[in-house]
Scaffold this motif. Structure first.
Motif, PDB file in Angstrom:
ATOM      1  N   ASP A  46      28.680  32.435  42.810  1.00 41.16           N
ATOM      2  CA  ASP A  46      28.082  32.823  44.093  1.00 41.16           C
ATOM      3  C   ASP A  46      27.725  34.307  44.098  1.00 41.16           C
ATOM      4  O   ASP A  46      26.666  34.705  44.586  1.00 41.16           O
ATOM      5  CB  ASP A  46      29.053  32.534  45.249  1.00 41.16           C
ATOM      6  CG  ASP A  46      29.072  31.065  45.619  1.00 41.16           C
ATOM      7  OD1 ASP A  46      28.197  30.306  45.131  1.00 41.16           O
ATOM      8  OD2 ASP A  46      29.975  30.659  46.382  1.00 41.16           O
ATOM      9  N   ALA A  47      28.626  35.138  43.584  1.00 49.00           N
ATOM     10  CA  ALA A  47      28.379  36.587  43.565  1.00 49.00           C
ATOM     11  C   ALA A  47      27.443  36.985  42.413  1.00 49.00           C
ATOM     12  O   ALA A  47      26.562  37.837  42.577  1.00 49.00           O
ATOM     13  CB  ALA A  47      29.699  37.344  43.445  1.00 49.00           C
ATOM     14  N   PRO A 104      36.024  44.177  44.858  1.00 48.21           N
ATOM     15  CA  PRO A 104      35.292  43.161  45.622  1.00 48.21           C
ATOM     16  C   PRO A 104      36.268  42.150  46.222  1.00 48.21           C
ATOM     17  O   PRO A 104      37.431  42.089  45.812  1.00 48.21           O
ATOM     18  CB  PRO A 104      34.406  42.492  44.555  1.00 48.21           C
ATOM     19  CG  PRO A 104      34.351  43.451  43.415  1.00 48.21           C
ATOM     20  CD  PRO A 104      35.628  44.223  43.444  1.00 48.21           C
ATOM     21  N   GLY A 153      31.413  39.671  35.816  1.00 45.23           N
ATOM     22  CA  GLY A 153      32.584  39.284  36.598  1.00 45.23           C
ATOM     23  C   GLY A 153      33.826  39.350  35.727  1.00 45.23           C
ATOM     24  O   GLY A 153      33.739  39.408  34.490  1.00 45.23           O
ATOM     25  N   TYR A 167      32.444  45.508  38.261  1.00 43.62           N
ATOM     26  CA  TYR A 167      32.520  44.048  38.334  1.00 43.62           C
ATOM     27  C   TYR A 167      32.045  43.564  39.697  1.00 43.62           C
ATOM     28  O   TYR A 167      32.530  44.032  40.719  1.00 43.62           O
ATOM     29  CB  TYR A 167      33.963  43.591  38.076  1.00 43.62           C
ATOM     30  CG  TYR A 167      34.464  44.080  36.733  1.00 43.62           C
ATOM     31  CD1 TYR A 167      34.041  43.471  35.561  1.00 43.62           C
ATOM     32  CD2 TYR A 167      35.314  45.190  36.638  1.00 43.62           C
ATOM     33  CE1 TYR A 167      34.459  43.932  34.317  1.00 43.62           C
ATOM     34  CE2 TYR A 167      35.735  45.660  35.402  1.00 43.62           C
ATOM     35  CZ  TYR A 167      35.306  45.027  34.249  1.00 43.62           C
ATOM     36  OH  TYR A 167      35.714  45.496  33.025  1.00 43.62           O
ATOM     37  N   ARG A 168      31.102  42.622  39.691  1.00 36.00           N
ATOM     38  CA  ARG A 168      30.589  42.057  40.947  1.00 36.00           C
ATOM     39  C   ARG A 168      31.548  41.083  41.575  1.00 36.00           C
ATOM     40  O   ARG A 168      31.473  40.819  42.789  1.00 36.00           O
ATOM     41  CB  ARG A 168      29.302  41.274  40.663  1.00 36.00           C
ATOM     42  CG  ARG A 168      28.068  42.082  40.705  1.00 36.00           C
ATOM     43  CD  ARG A 168      26.883  41.128  40.807  1.00 36.00           C
ATOM     44  NE  ARG A 168      25.703  41.919  40.957  1.00 36.00           N
ATOM     45  CZ  ARG A 168      24.729  41.661  41.810  1.00 36.00           C
ATOM     46  NH1 ARG A 168      24.777  40.581  42.577  1.00 36.00           N
ATOM     47  NH2 ARG A 168      23.694  42.449  41.894  1.00 36.00           N
ATOM     48  N   SER A 169      32.405  40.462  40.782  1.00 38.18           N
ATOM     49  CA  SER A 169      33.301  39.416  41.274  1.00 38.18           C
ATOM     50  C   SER A 169      34.586  39.459  40.468  1.00 38.18           C
ATOM     51  O   SER A 169      34.566  39.717  39.261  1.00 38.18           O
ATOM     52  CB  SER A 169      32.627  38.050  41.132  1.00 38.18           C
ATOM     53  OG  SER A 169      32.207  37.848  39.787  1.00 38.18           O
ATOM     54  N   PHE A 229      33.164  30.472  42.664  1.00 33.35           N
ATOM     55  CA  PHE A 229      33.360  31.734  43.401  1.00 33.35           C
ATOM     56  C   PHE A 229      32.614  32.875  42.695  1.00 33.35           C
ATOM     57  O   PHE A 229      31.885  33.653  43.329  1.00 33.35           O
ATOM     58  CB  PHE A 229      34.871  32.011  43.478  1.00 33.35           C
ATOM     59  CG  PHE A 229      35.256  33.380  43.965  1.00 33.35           C
ATOM     60  CD1 PHE A 229      35.283  33.669  45.321  1.00 33.35           C
ATOM     61  CD2 PHE A 229      35.625  34.380  43.067  1.00 33.35           C
ATOM     62  CE1 PHE A 229      35.659  34.937  45.771  1.00 33.35           C
ATOM     63  CE2 PHE A 229      36.006  35.640  43.500  1.00 33.35           C
ATOM     64  CZ  PHE A 229      36.016  35.914  44.861  1.00 33.35           C
ATOM     65  N   HIS A 230      32.772  32.956  41.376  1.00 35.59           N
ATOM     66  CA  HIS A 230      32.083  34.019  40.628  1.00 35.59           C
ATOM     67  C   HIS A 230      30.570  33.801  40.621  1.00 35.59           C
ATOM     68  O   HIS A 230      29.804  34.757  40.793  1.00 35.59           O
ATOM     69  CB  HIS A 230      32.623  34.103  39.195  1.00 35.59           C
ATOM     70  CG  HIS A 230      33.972  34.727  39.106  1.00 35.59           C
ATOM     71  ND1 HIS A 230      34.169  36.086  39.009  1.00 35.59           N
ATOM     72  CD2 HIS A 230      35.210  34.183  39.141  1.00 35.59           C
ATOM     73  CE1 HIS A 230      35.467  36.352  38.971  1.00 35.59           C
ATOM     74  NE2 HIS A 230      36.121  35.214  39.039  1.00 35.59           N
ATOM     75  N   HIS A 244      37.145  28.821  40.673  1.00 33.17           N
ATOM     76  CA  HIS A 244      36.931  30.235  40.329  1.00 33.17           C
ATOM     77  C   HIS A 244      35.520  30.459  39.794  1.00 33.17           C
ATOM     78  O   HIS A 244      34.865  31.438  40.140  1.00 33.17           O
ATOM     79  CB  HIS A 244      37.990  30.705  39.326  1.00 33.17           C
ATOM     80  CG  HIS A 244      39.317  30.948  39.961  1.00 33.17           C
ATOM     81  ND1 HIS A 244      39.925  32.180  40.015  1.00 33.17           N
ATOM     82  CD2 HIS A 244      40.146  30.094  40.621  1.00 33.17           C
ATOM     83  CE1 HIS A 244      41.074  32.081  40.659  1.00 33.17           C
ATOM     84  NE2 HIS A 244      41.242  30.822  41.024  1.00 33.17           N
ATOM     85  N   SER A 298      38.715  37.644  40.190  1.00 30.60           N
ATOM     86  CA  SER A 298      39.716  36.675  40.643  1.00 30.60           C
ATOM     87  C   SER A 298      40.861  36.624  39.654  1.00 30.60           C
ATOM     88  O   SER A 298      40.776  37.186  38.553  1.00 30.60           O
ATOM     89  CB  SER A 298      39.093  35.289  40.825  1.00 30.60           C
ATOM     90  OG  SER A 298      38.823  34.680  39.582  1.00 30.60           O
TER      91      SER A 298
END
Ligand SMILES: N[C@@H](CCC(=O)N[C@@H](CS)C(=O)NCC(=O)O)C(=O)O
Length: 283
Positions: free
Chosen positions: A278-279, A217, A146, A168-170, A275-276, A272, A172
């Motif tokens: 989770d992915a 993403p 991420g 990158y999977r995630s 959020f990361h 954040h 922010s």
């Protein structure tokens, strides 16, 4: 892969916050990096990595010391990786002349103009050499990466994700420089690093990249409304409009009263990380 020199290591929330130095092939000089290993990694697991790109004047230490992210990273099993923001000790004349360009201000791109080209190669460093370094020296689950960042580093997170689909999977950002072609920091950096060709600039401008079809993403962006740089330098509203028009998923949260600094980041960094996670932890 070159050796990794340990500068210091500190027990932290059951994990380990370390600072390291290595000879960078990309930059041709030593680079420093911070790595937080969560307790799960200390116990032998391979864990996802979340790379933080810091802003102007910052180093590999700033986020590790000021953001207070290790507690949530320890809970969520995330490795936190904090590269420096530019090459150092280059001997290039003028590199230290201003706080918003040169040292501490690599803008996460590969410079093409003299005297910066060759050393200021932060895009290649972050996207290629850093993952290889993590794979060689740390218990990283290599398909889980991420990216997030702040201000100049928010620009870095958005543009590197848009320019490297699938890497990158995630993704922010906090208070990103979201339309750099339209702000003084960006114009100064792009003119010096990339020259006068505005088409070359657009390839490193998050708003322009989204307009021209690049996709990342689903994005989370936080912005303080008492940020003294918001009106002149950041332009998250223009990025928001471009995302809406293009169908790029964006959650933009505006926070009254919060300024540009690390007290703002510390207030929302756990959101954040979740959020990361989770992915990054999804099947
Ligand atoms: N030096 C600048 C401020 C630079 C600045 O705010 N840098 C941000 C990133 S763009 C930062 O994170 N600084 C480090 C810190 O707050 O510890 C000024 O005097 O206005």
């Amino acid at each position: 892969m070159a050796d990794l020199e340990t500068l210091s290591e500190h027990a932290c929330f059951g994990g380990l916050q370390g600072f390291y130095r290595h000879a960078s092939e990309t930059i041709g000089l030593a680079m420093k990096v911070g790595v937080f290993l969560p307790p799960q990694a200390i116990a032998g697991a391979r864990v996802p990595a979340l790379v933080w790109l810091a802003g102007l004047t910052c180093t590999e230490e700033t986020f590790a010391i000021k953001a207070g992210a290790q507690r949530a990273a320890a809970e969520l099993g995330l490795m936190l990786v904090t590269p420096d923001t530019s090459p150092r000790d280059t001997g290039v004349a003028g590199a230290d002349a201003s706080w918003d360009f040169g040292n501490g201000a690599g803008f996460y791109l590969d410079a093409t103009q003299s005297p910066w080209a060759g050393r200021w190669r932060m895009e290649s460093y972050v996207t290629r050499e850093l993952p290889a370094l993590l794979a060689a020296h740390f218990p990283w689950r290599t398909d889980r990466l991420g990216l997030f960042g702040h201000s100049m580093g928010g620009h870095g997170a958005l543009t590197l994700a848009l320019r490297h689909p699938g890497a990158y999977r995630s993704v922010s950002a906090f208070a990103p420089v979201a339309a750099p072609m339209q702000c003084p920091w960006g114009v100064k950096a792009f003119t010096n690093y990339l020259g006068d060709d505005r088409a070359a600039w657009a390839a490193h401008d998050a708003t322009e990249l989204v307009k021209s079809g690049a996709r990342a993403p689903a994005l989370l962006v936080d912005q303080g409304l008492a940020d003294k740089f918001l009106a002149e330098q950041l332009h998250v509203d223009r990025f928001e409009a471009a995302c809406r028009a293009a169908g790029q998923s964006l959650t933009l949260r505006r926070h009254p009263g919060y300024d540009h600094g690390y007290f703002f980041i510390a207030s929302f960094v756990e959101d954040h990380l979740r959020f990361h996670a989770d992915a990054l932890n999804a099947a």
